[in-house]
Scaffold this active site. Structure first.
Site, mmCIF file in Angstrom:
data_model
loop_
_atom_site.group_PDB
_atom_site.id
_atom_site.type_symbol
_atom_site.label_atom_id
_atom_site.label_comp_id
_atom_site.label_asym_id
_atom_site.label_seq_id
_atom_site.Cartn_x
_atom_site.Cartn_y
_atom_site.Cartn_z
ATOM 1 N N ASN A 8 49.093 81.254 -2.886
ATOM 2 C CA ASN A 8 47.925 82.064 -3.233
ATOM 3 C C ASN A 8 48.443 83.258 -4.029
ATOM 4 O OD1 ASN A 8 46.028 84.196 -3.232
ATOM 5 N ND2 ASN A 8 44.918 83.276 -1.532
ATOM 6 N N GLU A 35 43.326 81.454 -5.630
ATOM 7 C CA GLU A 35 42.872 82.787 -6.058
ATOM 8 C C GLU A 35 43.412 83.157 -7.441
ATOM 9 O OE1 GLU A 35 41.346 86.037 -3.515
ATOM 10 O OE2 GLU A 35 43.004 85.451 -2.214
ATOM 11 N N ASP A 146 45.703 77.624 0.780
ATOM 12 C CA ASP A 146 45.422 78.746 1.667
ATOM 13 C C ASP A 146 44.269 78.323 2.571
ATOM 14 O OD1 ASP A 146 44.738 81.045 2.949
ATOM 15 O OD2 ASP A 146 44.332 82.221 1.141
ATOM 16 N N ASN A 148 43.309 79.900 5.263
ATOM 17 C CA ASN A 148 42.702 81.061 5.918
ATOM 18 C C ASN A 148 42.490 80.825 7.417
ATOM 19 O OD1 ASN A 148 42.317 83.502 4.360
ATOM 20 N ND2 ASN A 148 40.996 82.318 2.990
ATOM 21 N N ASP A 217 49.072 79.550 5.027
ATOM 22 C CA ASP A 217 49.275 78.640 3.888
ATOM 23 C C ASP A 217 50.021 77.407 4.396
ATOM 24 O OD1 ASP A 217 48.408 80.468 1.455
ATOM 25 O OD2 ASP A 217 49.507 81.692 2.906
ATOM 26 N N ASP A 246 49.694 89.062 -1.916
ATOM 27 C CA ASP A 246 49.814 89.285 -0.470
ATOM 28 C C ASP A 246 50.271 88.003 0.255
ATOM 29 O OD1 ASP A 246 47.296 88.346 -1.217
ATOM 30 O OD2 ASP A 246 46.196 89.510 0.271
ATOM 31 N N HIS A 247 50.257 86.866 -0.456
ATOM 32 C CA HIS A 247 50.786 85.605 0.080
ATOM 33 C C HIS A 247 52.111 85.280 -0.607
ATOM 34 C CE1 HIS A 247 46.924 84.024 1.913
ATOM 35 N NE2 HIS A 247 46.468 84.998 1.155
#
Length: 255
Positions: A8, A35, A146, A148, A217, A246-247
DNA sequence: ATGGTGGCGCGGCCA
């Protein structure tokens, strides 16, 4: 060997240099991105092709967006889940060699009392139905992206603090298990039973430095492929670069 | 701590 990864990137525009460097260093056969936050007309196709890869994408402005980067040609592309009329670009299905690849950006859900949480659960149910259907056609299938969802408490830095919160709540974990029950393995858990193999850290509170992360992930492989899986690891290096996502990437290798 | 950081894009949403 076949090496596949998911990342991501939280904006392909900002992260393109990181992605190109990472491709050059790790030479994966396939890299699934989430994303991307970019419409298809603006997607940096030429830069990726110049690196020796094919690329397919399904994007939108500002939010969501998925892409698949591949050494081998990308065929039979699908961008929507059946029976879900949804403008959000969260799925990219493709066939590479003989393997069916489903790149997913599962909805975040916001909070368990949000309508977005219901959308997340519905999305996962529709994904499950689609995966079940795909298994009738393809003997090799990988679902990665991802999710989530942190599958278990050992995928959370502080399970007590996160209990019943979105990303770890029971209903979404169950929805993930319903997909696994179709005959998939979480490849990371084929090799590593520890806690701390996180793939996402909040930008706030120096969370990465303190390893306050979650494992969101995932690379799921159906049993046929899981038997051939030799390795699945998290590459934390890109998370420590300047202006990181951030990933961070998760990588699986198959014989 | 009803906050905090980052991307997009220029106010406020989303994660």
């Amino acid at each position: 060997m076949f090496k596949i990864a998911t990342w991501n990137v939280n904006s392909i525009k900002v992260r393109l240099p990181h992605v190109l460097d990472w491709l050059k260093k790790h030479k994966p056969d396939v890299l699934a991105l989430q994303e991307t936050k970019m419409t298809d007309e603006l997607f940096p196709k030429a830069a990726i092709e110049k690196s020796g890869y094919h690329v397919a994408y399904s994007g939108q402005k500002t939010y969501n967006g998925v892409a698949i980067i591949s050494r081998q040609p990308i065929k039979d592309i699908v961008t929507d889940l059946p029976k879900l009329d949804d403008p959000q670009r969260r799925l990219l299905g493709a066939t590479i060699n003989k393997a069916r690849i489903l790149n997913v950006y599962v909805p975040n859900g916001e909070s368990v009392d949000s309508t977005k949480y219901q959308y997340k659960l519905d999305w996962l149910k529709k994904l499950r139905d689609y995966v079940k259907q795909q298994l009738n056609t393809y003997s090799q299938c990988i679902i990665l992206g991802d999710f989530n969802i942190a599958p278990e408490d050992r995928d959370v830095y502080d399970p007590a603090a996160w209990e019943d919160h979105v990303l770890v709540s029971e209903a979404e974990r169950k929805a993930l298990r319903e997909i696994l029950k179709l005959g998939f393995c979480d490849t990371f858990r084929l090799f590593d039973q520890t806690s701390g193999g996180f793939s996402w850290w909040d930008y706030r509170h120096f969370a990465f430095r303190r390893n306050l992360g979650l494992r969101l992930d995932l690379i799921l492989a159906n049993k046929t492929l899981a038997d051939k899986c030799k390795r699945c690891t998290v590459d934390k290096t890109p998370r420590s670069l300047e202006r990181p996502s951030d990933h961070t990437p998760v990588v699986a290798e198959f014989e």
